[in-house]
Design an enzyme around this catalytic site. Structure first.
Site, short mmCIF file in Angstrom:
data_model
loop_
_atom_site.label_atom_id
_atom_site.label_comp_id
_atom_site.label_asym_id
_atom_site.label_seq_id
_atom_site.Cartn_x
_atom_site.Cartn_y
_atom_site.Cartn_z
N GLY A 134 0.85 -1.19 0.00
CA GLY A 134 0.00 0.00 0.00
C GLY A 134 0.89 1.24 0.00
N ILE A 153 2.14 3.14 2.30
CA ILE A 153 3.30 3.20 3.21
C ILE A 153 4.39 2.24 2.74
CG2 ILE A 153 4.09 2.92 5.60
CD1 ILE A 153 1.22 3.74 6.49
N THR A 164 5.87 -1.58 11.71
CA THR A 164 5.25 -0.29 12.06
C THR A 164 3.77 -0.32 11.72
OG1 THR A 164 5.91 0.54 9.89
CG2 THR A 164 7.31 1.16 11.76
N ARG A 177 0.76 -3.13 12.65
CA ARG A 177 0.02 -3.45 13.87
C ARG A 177 0.63 -4.71 14.48
NH1 ARG A 177 -1.74 0.95 13.60
NH2 ARG A 177 -3.91 1.67 13.75
N GLU A 190 -0.84 -2.97 23.76
CA GLU A 190 -0.23 -1.65 23.97
C GLU A 190 -0.97 -0.95 25.10
OE1 GLU A 190 -0.13 0.47 20.23
OE2 GLU A 190 0.87 -1.19 19.23
N HIS A 210 4.65 3.08 19.53
CA HIS A 210 3.63 3.42 18.53
C HIS A 210 3.71 4.91 18.12
CE1 HIS A 210 -0.46 1.92 16.82
NE2 HIS A 210 0.06 2.87 16.05
C1 GLV Z 1 -1.55 4.67 13.32
O1 GLV Z 1 -1.15 3.62 13.73
C2 GLV Z 1 -2.75 4.84 12.54
O2 GLV Z 1 -3.45 3.86 12.25
O3 GLV Z 1 -3.05 5.99 12.21
#
Ligand code: GLV
Length: 322
Positions: free
Chosen positions: A157, A159, A233, A235, A264, A283
């Protein structure tokens, strides 16, 4: 006038503008909104602006008979029961796009920190170990080269693609897997097993959904190269943390850079805290002032559209619009 509840104070002007169009209440803190307070507040709310730390499950939606929209200040929506919201015809807004570069930067910061042992070196200097008798030597704090190494992306995606661009600039070969096959310039498409087997570094960039929960389980982690480094980074629930801790402790994996966890905040007895060659962040993927302001702006835009009875600009369940 519609009543909107906001679960945390937010930066930027658009959220204040939203307040001019409704009766808006906001949890003043300190600390995160307790779930029982959220439950009491949504009972009278027509709309909710929330964070990823607020659990918007079916029971909460049932406790909110007037609720007409949810706008989350996050791109991920695993904290929202989308099916329950959709069944009630409630649009759920999120904030894609604006956090792509900040999150890709965090992934790369973790990758570099693990590869070049930055956190360990920092602790060593601060711990007073850098003394004349061990001032420097050719095998001192040896790390990994990025140039010439292979980066495997799990998820292509926005990111994942932004991480691929950074990796290319560092001279890395990039391979990648996406659930629905996707052509990305500069990324060699492979099966998930082939990505894991080919990569010196693996970075996770899929959303957490019922299909991706536990995607990198013990079996998949065992398909990674001996000594490879895992970066997450996305989940925590995508990776089996117990299996990861074991692979790190045994030395089968060479290190990890983690920003997200199954639970978390990370519990004090988490095996990740003692895992070798591991850099842990709390996070902070999207945590820059500009990005957080843009996320708050998008969340306010989604809420304002819903208030006006219009389509949210970024709705995760557009089927509610028919
Ligand atoms: C961060 O983890 C988000 O989903 O914005």
């Amino acid at each position: 006038m519609s009543h909107i509840y906001v679960t945390h104070e937010l930066p930027g002007e658009r959220i204040a503008e939203l307040g001019q169009h409704c009766d808006m209440a906001c949890w003043p803190g300190p600390g995160p909104l307790p779930p029982e307070t959220l439950r009491a507040e949504v009972a009278a709310a027509d709309g909710l602006v929330c964070l990823l730390t607020d659990r918007i499950d079916a029971a909460l939606i049932d406790a909110a008979p007037r609720l007409r929209f949810v706008s989350s200040v996050s791109v991920g929506l695993d904290h929202v029961d989308l099916a329950a919201a959709t069944a009630r015809g409630i649009p759920v807004g999120h904030t894609p796009g604006v956090l792509v570069d900040a999150t890709a930067d965090t992934a790369f910061a973790l990758l570099l920190a693990v590869a070049r042992r930055v956190a360990e070196a920092d602790a060593w200097v601060r711990g007073g170990h850098w003394r004349p008798e061990n001032a420097w030597s050719p095998d001192f704090f040896l790390g990994r080269d990025l140039a010439g190494a292979t980066l495997g992306l799990v998820g292509l995606g926005a990111i994942g693609r932004a991480v691929a661009r950074r990796a290319a600039a560092f001279g890395m070969r990039v391979v990648g897997w996406n659930r629905s096959p996707r052509e990305v310039p500069g990324v060699e498409p492979l099966s998930l097993a082939a990505v894991l087997a080919a990569s010196d570094f693996v970075s996770v960039h899929v959303a957490l959904t019922p299909e991706t929960r536990g995607l990198l389980d013990a079996e998949r982690l065992a398909q990674m190269r001996r000594g490879a480094i895992l970066i997450n980074t996305a989940r925590g629930g995508i990776v089996d943390e117990a299996a990861l801790a074991e692979a790190l402790a045994s030395g089968r994996l060479g290190g990890a850079g983690l920003d997200v966890y199954e639970r978390e905040p990370l519990p004090a007895d988490s095996p990740m805290l003692s895992a070798p060659n591991t850099v842990l962040a709390p996070h902070i993927g999207s945590a820059t002032a500009l990005t957080r302001r843009r996320m708050a702006d998008l969340a306010a835009d989604n809420a304002l559209a819903a208030l006006r009875g219009e389509r949210m600009p970024h709705c995760a369940n557009p089927e509610v619009y028919g």
